[in-house]
Design a protein around this motif. Structure first.
Motif, PDB file in Angstrom:
ATOM      1  N   ALA A 187      49.246 -12.533  -6.061  1.00 56.07           N
ATOM      2  CA  ALA A 187      48.347 -11.552  -5.447  1.00 56.07           C
ATOM      3  C   ALA A 187      47.621 -12.205  -4.274  1.00 56.07           C
ATOM      4  N   PRO A 188      47.183 -11.411  -3.295  1.00 54.80           N
ATOM      5  CA  PRO A 188      46.460 -11.967  -2.144  1.00 54.80           C
ATOM      6  C   PRO A 188      45.195 -12.707  -2.588  1.00 54.80           C
ATOM      7  N   TYR A 189      44.980 -13.851  -1.975  1.00 54.17           N
ATOM      8  CA  TYR A 189      43.859 -14.724  -2.345  1.00 54.17           C
ATOM      9  C   TYR A 189      42.512 -14.002  -2.211  1.00 54.17           C
ATOM     10  N   HIS A 190      42.290 -13.314  -1.081  1.00 57.96           N
ATOM     11  CA  HIS A 190      40.973 -12.709  -0.844  1.00 57.96           C
ATOM     12  C   HIS A 190      40.700 -11.569  -1.826  1.00 57.96           C
ATOM     13  N   ARG A 191      41.766 -10.905  -2.318  1.00 59.76           N
ATOM     14  CA  ARG A 191      41.570  -9.831  -3.289  1.00 59.76           C
ATOM     15  C   ARG A 191      41.201 -10.404  -4.669  1.00 59.76           C
ATOM     16  N   VAL A 192      41.821 -11.532  -5.010  1.00 57.94           N
ATOM     17  CA  VAL A 192      41.479 -12.182  -6.283  1.00 57.94           C
ATOM     18  C   VAL A 192      40.045 -12.698  -6.237  1.00 57.94           C
ATOM     19  N   GLU A 193      39.653 -13.263  -5.109  1.00 57.50           N
ATOM     20  CA  GLU A 193      38.279 -13.749  -4.964  1.00 57.50           C
ATOM     21  C   GLU A 193      37.279 -12.600  -5.133  1.00 57.50           C
ATOM     22  N   LYS A 194      37.575 -11.475  -4.504  1.00 51.25           N
ATOM     23  CA  LYS A 194      36.707 -10.307  -4.606  1.00 51.25           C
ATOM     24  C   LYS A 194      36.595  -9.831  -6.058  1.00 51.25           C
ATOM     25  N   ALA A 195      37.749  -9.861  -6.777  1.00 48.07           N
ATOM     26  CA  ALA A 195      37.757  -9.400  -8.173  1.00 48.07           C
ATOM     27  C   ALA A 195      36.952 -10.328  -9.075  1.00 48.07           C
ATOM     28  N   ILE A 196      37.020 -11.643  -8.839  1.00 45.96           N
ATOM     29  CA  ILE A 196      36.272 -12.596  -9.665  1.00 45.96           C
ATOM     30  C   ILE A 196      34.768 -12.435  -9.447  1.00 45.96           C
ATOM     31  N   ILE A 197      34.369 -12.280  -8.199  1.00 50.83           N
ATOM     32  CA  ILE A 197      32.945 -12.081  -7.916  1.00 50.83           C
ATOM     33  C   ILE A 197      32.460 -10.779  -8.548  1.00 50.83           C
ATOM     34  N   GLN A 198      33.278  -9.724  -8.467  1.00 48.72           N
ATOM     35  CA  GLN A 198      32.908  -8.451  -9.074  1.00 48.72           C
ATOM     36  C   GLN A 198      32.779  -8.583 -10.585  1.00 48.72           C
ATOM     37  N   ALA A 199      33.704  -9.356 -11.203  1.00 53.48           N
ATOM     38  CA  ALA A 199      33.651  -9.568 -12.653  1.00 53.48           C
ATOM     39  C   ALA A 199      32.379 -10.305 -13.054  1.00 53.48           C
ATOM     40  N   LEU A 200      31.944 -11.272 -12.231  1.00 54.35           N
ATOM     41  CA  LEU A 200      30.695 -11.988 -12.517  1.00 54.35           C
ATOM     42  C   LEU A 200      29.490 -11.054 -12.375  1.00 54.35           C
ATOM     43  N   GLU A 201      29.526 -10.191 -11.376  1.00 54.07           N
ATOM     44  CA  GLU A 201      28.424  -9.245 -11.198  1.00 54.07           C
ATOM     45  C   GLU A 201      28.367  -8.240 -12.356  1.00 54.07           C
ATOM     46  N   ASP A 202      29.547  -7.818 -12.842  1.00 55.75           N
ATOM     47  CA  ASP A 202      29.582  -6.913 -13.995  1.00 55.75           C
ATOM     48  C   ASP A 202      29.016  -7.592 -15.240  1.00 55.75           C
ATOM     49  N   MET A 203      29.354  -8.872 -15.425  1.00 60.92           N
ATOM     50  CA  MET A 203      28.837  -9.638 -16.559  1.00 60.92           C
ATOM     51  C   MET A 203      27.318  -9.743 -16.479  1.00 60.92           C
ATOM     52  N   LEU A 204      26.814  -9.999 -15.270  1.00 60.36           N
ATOM     53  CA  LEU A 204      25.368 -10.109 -15.065  1.00 60.36           C
ATOM     54  C   LEU A 204      24.680  -8.786 -15.395  1.00 60.36           C
ATOM     55  N   SER A 205      25.253  -7.669 -14.929  1.00 61.66           N
ATOM     56  CA  SER A 205      24.668  -6.351 -15.194  1.00 61.66           C
ATOM     57  C   SER A 205      24.653  -6.042 -16.688  1.00 61.66           C
TER      58      SER A 205
ATOM     59  N   SER B  44      51.357  -7.672 -13.412  1.00 62.01           N
ATOM     60  CA  SER B  44      52.672  -7.250 -13.887  1.00 62.01           C
ATOM     61  C   SER B  44      53.719  -7.388 -12.785  1.00 62.01           C
ATOM     62  N   PRO B  45      54.930  -7.833 -13.137  1.00 60.26           N
ATOM     63  CA  PRO B  45      56.013  -7.928 -12.141  1.00 60.26           C
ATOM     64  C   PRO B  45      56.333  -6.587 -11.487  1.00 60.26           C
ATOM     65  N   ASP B  46      56.017  -5.477 -12.169  1.00 57.97           N
ATOM     66  CA  ASP B  46      56.303  -4.139 -11.642  1.00 57.97           C
ATOM     67  C   ASP B  46      55.163  -3.584 -10.787  1.00 57.97           C
ATOM     68  N   SER B  47      54.105  -4.347 -10.658  1.00 55.05           N
ATOM     69  CA  SER B  47      52.929  -3.871  -9.927  1.00 55.05           C
ATOM     70  C   SER B  47      53.261  -3.617  -8.456  1.00 55.05           C
ATOM     71  N   LYS B  48      52.766  -2.492  -7.944  1.00 54.02           N
ATOM     72  CA  LYS B  48      52.971  -2.143  -6.541  1.00 54.02           C
ATOM     73  C   LYS B  48      51.710  -2.369  -5.713  1.00 54.02           C
ATOM     74  N   SER B  49      50.558  -2.057  -6.314  1.00 49.87           N
ATOM     75  CA  SER B  49      49.299  -2.204  -5.597  1.00 49.87           C
ATOM     76  C   SER B  49      48.825  -3.654  -5.620  1.00 49.87           C
ATOM     77  N   PRO B  50      48.359  -4.195  -4.497  1.00 49.09           N
ATOM     78  CA  PRO B  50      47.867  -5.584  -4.458  1.00 49.09           C
ATOM     79  C   PRO B  50      46.602  -5.802  -5.286  1.00 49.09           C
ATOM     80  N   ASP B  51      45.936  -4.707  -5.651  1.00 46.08           N
ATOM     81  CA  ASP B  51      44.726  -4.825  -6.478  1.00 46.08           C
ATOM     82  C   ASP B  51      45.006  -4.605  -7.960  1.00 46.08           C
ATOM     83  N   ASP B  52      46.273  -4.408  -8.303  1.00 36.37           N
ATOM     84  CA  ASP B  52      46.626  -4.100  -9.695  1.00 36.37           C
ATOM     85  C   ASP B  52      46.870  -5.397 -10.477  1.00 36.37           C
TER      86      ASP B  52
END
Length: 524
Positions: free
Chosen positions: A359-377, A507-515
């Motif tokens: 997956a694209p690096y910047h999208r994974v970075e965005k997802a990890i930061i979002q996951a940390l913010e969700d944990m904080l909330s 998933s190997p079948d994933s089409k969306s870069p955010d999936d």
């Protein structure tokens, strides 16, 4: 001071004076059993220091040299396997009073595995200077003999290489070896080597070549598993495939009681050019070597030692557990907003079978930061509740289990003392004693493993006592500092301060870069 709780062998042998003493006692009508006396003393030592006697080697024949004593030969072979930590013997000279060659064999066996020699009065450690003092003078002549033997063996090997004979343990992949140690191409695998060089010549890297070889379904040189970048590299850089026989690239050097392979400079190699039919043309081989040297190696840290992956050592593949690598796209458009890099599994097998899509690096970075913010909330929300959900600590249960295991260990130690008493009283035979001792020793090792694991678990539980209230500001500080800095190394340190790891799966079948999914494992 004697070490305790060791696995040991016990070696018994009569000396000439012992044999004479037994004959004299028999003539006088007295009972005198040398080995029984020695066995009793060594068993007392084993009981006192809580040694586990794995096996007893009792020499029933007399002989000056090792070649005449089968049990010492068997003992030395067992010592070389490194299965025990010490050998109990009544006196050092019982192991051998032969010539210098015998002394050298004993010295080598114990040095190689750092096995102690323990007598009722002394402990001899091969890694101590005292060992050199004891064995140095005795083995001086034998060492010179070994040097002469090794020199003759070396000269013999050099002569064989100059004659074009392959003296390795097995022939190189792609060749077969005849009874005269000459190499000829193997019709079943030679084409594989040629195909690998052909792919390398076309510009493909080792990873791509390995993937293509796996698609072809041809097993690697080991005969099992799949082709890897290492197996491809070993073939591409082996001079044997241009018909040259090279010997002496490495030397075995002893470090800390173990032998390691030390590379030697090319000028010291023994080379026989054109020793046998090449599988690839020398010009092609040399061309591939230049391509390998000029190819830049993709690493986690670039040539300027600047980290490019904020998740190095943190982000793991959910399928295989290996680290996720950052790979830069060499064909990135100049006007693209984000640097075109992706995160992919470092496991060749995982990539070959396409178990976890990149997956694209910047999208994974965005997802990890979002996951940390969700944990904080979530934590903040729980704190606002009147009855926050609390997870019961396992610390009391773990401490109770540890106490129980320690009591079991004490009971076993008493049982081990009892079997020694039963042996001394004649209730147990040697065979029965050895059988019971082994059972108790195995149980003791299992209990000790449980104790070690419980100590680790208890320490982990104690660290978890940090309250949720204390963790909230820590996450806030990390997120704030992360967003304010462009220093990748600092970002990596910030994430490591709050995360044990994070799992990634797409998933190997994933089409969306955010999936893709990210699972966080916080340290608190």
């Amino acid at each position: 001071m004697f070490p305790s709780h060791l696995d040991v062998y016990l070696y018994l042998r009569k000396s000439r004076s012992d044999i004479e003493e037994e004959r004299k006692a028999a003539a006088e009508g007295r009972q005198y059993d040398t080995l029984e006396r020695h066995r009793k003393r060594l068993f007392e030592l084993a009981k006192m220091q809580q040694y586990n006697i794995v096996e007893i080697y009792e020499e029933v024949v007399s002989g000056e040299s090792i070649s005449e004593r089968p049990m010492i030969q068997k003992l030395l072979r067992s010592v070389e396997k490194g299965d025990v930590e010490a050998v109990l013997v009544i006196d050092l000279d019982r192991l051998g009073r032969g010539d210098m060659l015998d002394q050298g064999m004993i010295d080598r066996a114990f040095r190689y595995t750092s096995t102690l020699i323990i007598t009722p009065n002394d402990v001899y450690n091969p890694e101590d200077e005292q060992w050199e003092l004891i064995f140095g003078i005795k083995s001086l002549i034998s060492r010179q003999e070994f040097k002469l033997i090794n020199k003759r063996l070396y000269n013999g090997r050099v002569d064989s290489v100059k004659e074009g004979k392959h003296i390795g343990k097995k022939p190189p992949y792609g060749y077969i070896r005849d009874e005269n140690l000459k190499l000829t191409p193997d019709s079943k695998t030679a084409w594989v080597v040629q195909k690998i060089f052909e792919l390398a010549d076309s510009g493909r890297g080792r990873r791509k070549i390995a993937e293509e070889m796996n698609i072809l379904g041809e097993p690697p040189p080991s005969g099992k598993g799949s082709w890897s970048q290492t197996s491809i590299k070993n073939i591409l850089m082996n001079e044997v495939y241009k018909g040259d026989l090279v010997w002496g690239k490495n030397k075995n050097v002893k470090r800390n009681g173990k032998y390691i392979r030390k590379p030697l400079p090319p000028e010291s190699w023994i080379v026989h050019k054109g020793a046998f039919p090449p599988l690839v043309e020398p010009t092609l081989f040399d061309k591939v070597q230049e391509m390998i040297k000029s190819r830049t190696h993709t690493s986690h840290v670039n040539d300027e030692k600047v980290m490019r992956n904020a998740f190095a050592g943190i982000l793991k593949c959910e399928k295989c557990g290996k680290t996720m690598w950052r790979q830069k796209n060499p064909y990135q458009p100049k006007k693209q907003k984000y640097e075109s890099a992706s995160l992919t599994c470092s496991n060749d097998e995982c990539r070959r079978l396409k178990l976890n899509k990149a997956a694209p690096y910047h999208r994974v970075e965005k997802a990890i930061i979002q996951a940390l913010e969700d944990m904080l909330s979530e934590f903040k929300l729980q704190n606002k509740m009147k009855k926050p959900k609390k997870k019961e600590s396992l610390l009391p249960l773990k401490e109770k289990a540890l106490l129980q295991k320690e009591n079991e260990k004490k009971d076993l130690e008493k049982q081990r003392e009892n079997i020694h008493d039963l042996l001394e009283q004649g209730v147990y035979t040697i065979e029965r004693f050895m059988e019971r001792q082994q059972i108790l020793s195995d149980r003791a090792k299992d209990i000790q493993r449980d104790i070690d694991q419980l100590n680790v678990d208890i320490e982990r539980e104690k660290k978890k006592t940090v309250t949720q209230d204390a963790f909230i500001p820590i996450i806030e500080q990390v997120l704030d500092a992360y967003k304010k800095t462009d220093d990748i190394s600092k970002k990596n340190r910030l994430l490591k301060s709050i995360l044990e790891k994070a799992d990634y799966y797409r998933s190997p079948d994933s089409k969306s870069p955010d999936d893709f999914t990210i699972t966080l494992y916080p340290k608190f």
